[in-house]
Design a protein around this motif. Structure first.
Motif, PDB file in Angstrom:
ATOM      1  N   GLY A   1       0.792  -1.224   0.000  1.00 29.23           N
ATOM      2  CA  GLY A   1       0.000   0.000   0.000  1.00 29.23           C
ATOM      3  C   GLY A   1       0.818   1.264   0.000  1.00 29.23           C
ATOM      4  O   GLY A   1       0.264   2.369  -0.068  1.00 29.23           O
ATOM      5  N   GLY A   2       2.135   1.131   0.095  1.00 31.02           N
ATOM      6  CA  GLY A   2       3.002   2.293   0.089  1.00 31.02           C
ATOM      7  C   GLY A   2       3.416   2.733   1.484  1.00 31.02           C
ATOM      8  O   GLY A   2       2.894   2.253   2.491  1.00 31.02           O
ATOM      9  N   CYS A   3       4.349   3.649   1.532  1.00 27.57           N
ATOM     10  CA  CYS A   3       4.881   4.157   2.790  1.00 27.57           C
ATOM     11  C   CYS A   3       3.764   4.781   3.629  1.00 27.57           C
ATOM     12  O   CYS A   3       3.070   5.704   3.187  1.00 27.57           O
ATOM     13  N   ILE A   4       3.589   4.278   4.835  1.00 26.58           N
ATOM     14  CA  ILE A   4       2.525   4.772   5.722  1.00 26.58           C
ATOM     15  C   ILE A   4       2.774   6.234   6.095  1.00 26.58           C
ATOM     16  O   ILE A   4       1.832   7.033   6.179  1.00 26.58           O
ATOM     17  N   ALA A   5       4.025   6.589   6.307  1.00 29.13           N
ATOM     18  CA  ALA A   5       4.345   7.974   6.659  1.00 29.13           C
ATOM     19  C   ALA A   5       4.024   8.920   5.510  1.00 29.13           C
ATOM     20  O   ALA A   5       3.461  10.003   5.704  1.00 29.13           O
ATOM     21  N   ARG A   6       4.371   8.528   4.315  1.00 25.18           N
ATOM     22  CA  ARG A   6       4.074   9.356   3.135  1.00 25.18           C
ATOM     23  C   ARG A   6       2.563   9.514   2.964  1.00 25.18           C
ATOM     24  O   ARG A   6       2.066  10.599   2.654  1.00 25.18           O
ATOM     25  N   ASN A   7       1.833   8.440   3.167  1.00 15.50           N
ATOM     26  CA  ASN A   7       0.378   8.493   3.017  1.00 15.50           C
ATOM     27  C   ASN A   7      -0.297   9.308   4.118  1.00 15.50           C
ATOM     28  O   ASN A   7      -1.456   9.716   3.968  1.00 15.50           O
ATOM     29  N   ALA A   8       0.408   9.548   5.219  1.00 18.92           N
ATOM     30  CA  ALA A   8      -0.161  10.338   6.314  1.00 18.92           C
ATOM     31  C   ALA A   8      -0.175  11.832   6.009  1.00 18.92           C
ATOM     32  O   ALA A   8      -0.881  12.588   6.670  1.00 18.92           O
ATOM     33  N   CYS A   9       0.583  12.258   5.021  1.00 13.36           N
ATOM     34  CA  CYS A   9       0.629  13.681   4.674  1.00 13.36           C
ATOM     35  C   CYS A   9      -0.708  14.102   4.082  1.00 13.36           C
ATOM     36  O   CYS A   9      -1.213  13.473   3.145  1.00 13.36           O
ATOM     37  N   PRO A  10      -1.319  15.186   4.577  1.00 10.12           N
ATOM     38  CA  PRO A  10      -2.633  15.611   4.089  1.00 10.12           C
ATOM     39  C   PRO A  10      -2.595  16.458   2.820  1.00 10.12           C
ATOM     40  O   PRO A  10      -3.642  16.750   2.238  1.00 10.12           O
ATOM     41  N   VAL A  11      -1.407  16.846   2.379  1.00 16.29           N
ATOM     42  CA  VAL A  11      -1.296  17.740   1.225  1.00 16.29           C
ATOM     43  C   VAL A  11      -1.390  16.928  -0.075  1.00 16.29           C
ATOM     44  O   VAL A  11      -0.754  15.888  -0.216  1.00 16.29           O
ATOM     45  N   GLY A  12      -2.162  17.422  -1.020  1.00 17.80           N
ATOM     46  CA  GLY A  12      -2.224  16.808  -2.347  1.00 17.80           C
ATOM     47  C   GLY A  12      -2.908  15.464  -2.398  1.00 17.80           C
ATOM     48  O   GLY A  12      -2.570  14.628  -3.235  1.00 17.80           O
ATOM     49  N   GLU A  13      -3.907  15.233  -1.547  1.00 17.80           N
ATOM     50  CA  GLU A  13      -4.536  13.913  -1.471  1.00 17.80           C
ATOM     51  C   GLU A  13      -5.149  13.471  -2.801  1.00 17.80           C
ATOM     52  O   GLU A  13      -5.140  12.277  -3.106  1.00 17.80           O
ATOM     53  N   ARG A  14      -5.647  14.391  -3.583  1.00 19.80           N
ATOM     54  CA  ARG A  14      -6.278  13.987  -4.847  1.00 19.80           C
ATOM     55  C   ARG A  14      -5.256  13.488  -5.866  1.00 19.80           C
ATOM     56  O   ARG A  14      -5.619  12.881  -6.875  1.00 19.80           O
TER      57      ARG A  14
END
Length: 223
Positions: A192-205
């Motif tokens: 599913g990818g890096c959990i830390a990277r996915n936690a960033c709220p910027v650019g979710e789309r």
């Protein structure tokens, strides 16, 4: 000319990024004519629009092709360069060009706490795939500039999300990260990818879909 280049790149899901004019006396790579280049324009992606095009190309290549995404990027950018009278330069070409410095100058980007350059719109879901070098100074693409997103972020969730604490104010614990991704407990990070990277709220789309993240995790961890 930039509009034509951008249109050609869009056919493969890539986009024009920023660019810069080289200063007099600055060390610079050669342009298409062999003399020091006057301008560089960066090419990359925002989100994963490129993925479908890359996969179609990948299906026609040998199964054991090394660095397929780099090969595809070189082919796509090379075709555009030929039409535009430019020279292609890739991040892994030797001698290595200062791509990171060019990016920061061209788009004004800064590092996130994870060490990745963060974009005010795309967040961490973007990349630079190559560059076009021109003999002369040319008009440069317009780029979006704003305040550093991380300066406005409350709580820095990216620094708290990693299951092995690989990211901190002290830096990136590479060995701990790779060991986890390769290990029995690393399935979520692998698929599913890096959990830390996915936690960033910027650019979710613009977030990469799971298969794209898994592809990059596999390349990162070397498995």
């Amino acid at each position: 000319m930039l509009e034509e280049i951008a249109a050609c790149l869009r056919e493969s899901g890539l986009i024009l990024r920023g660019g810069l004019h080289f200063a007099r006396g600055e060390e610079r790579p050669s342009g298409p004519g062999g003399e020091p280049a006057g301008s560089v324009v960066l090419v990359g992606n925002a989100g994963a629009d490129y993925w479908r095009h890359f996969n179609c190309w990948r299906a026609r290549q040998p199964a054991d092709l090394a660095d397929p995404l780099d090969c595809w990027s070189r082919e796509v950018i090379g075709a555009v360069a030929q039409k535009a009278g430019a020279r292609v330069l890739m991040p892994n070409d030797r001698p290595f060009a200062p791509f990171q410095q060019w990016v920061m100058r061209a788009e004004g980007l800064k590092s996130s706490p994870l060490g990745l350059l963060i974009h005010p719109r795309y967040g961490l879901w973007h990349a630079f795939r190559g560059a076009l070098l021109f003999d002369e100074e040319i008009a440069l693409p317009n780029v979006e500039r704003s305040n550093h997103p991380c300066a406005l972020c409350d709580g820095k969730p990216c620094l708290k999300a990693c299951p092995v604490g690989a990211h901190s104010e002290a830096g990136f614990a590479y060995a701990a990260c790779v060991s986890h991704v390769r290990g029995a407990d690393g399935q979520t990070c692998r698929e599913g990818g890096c959990i830390a990277r996915n936690a960033c709220p910027v650019g979710e789309r613009y977030r990469y879909p799971a298969p794209v993240q898994a592809f990059h995790q596999k390349a990162f961890a070397g498995f």
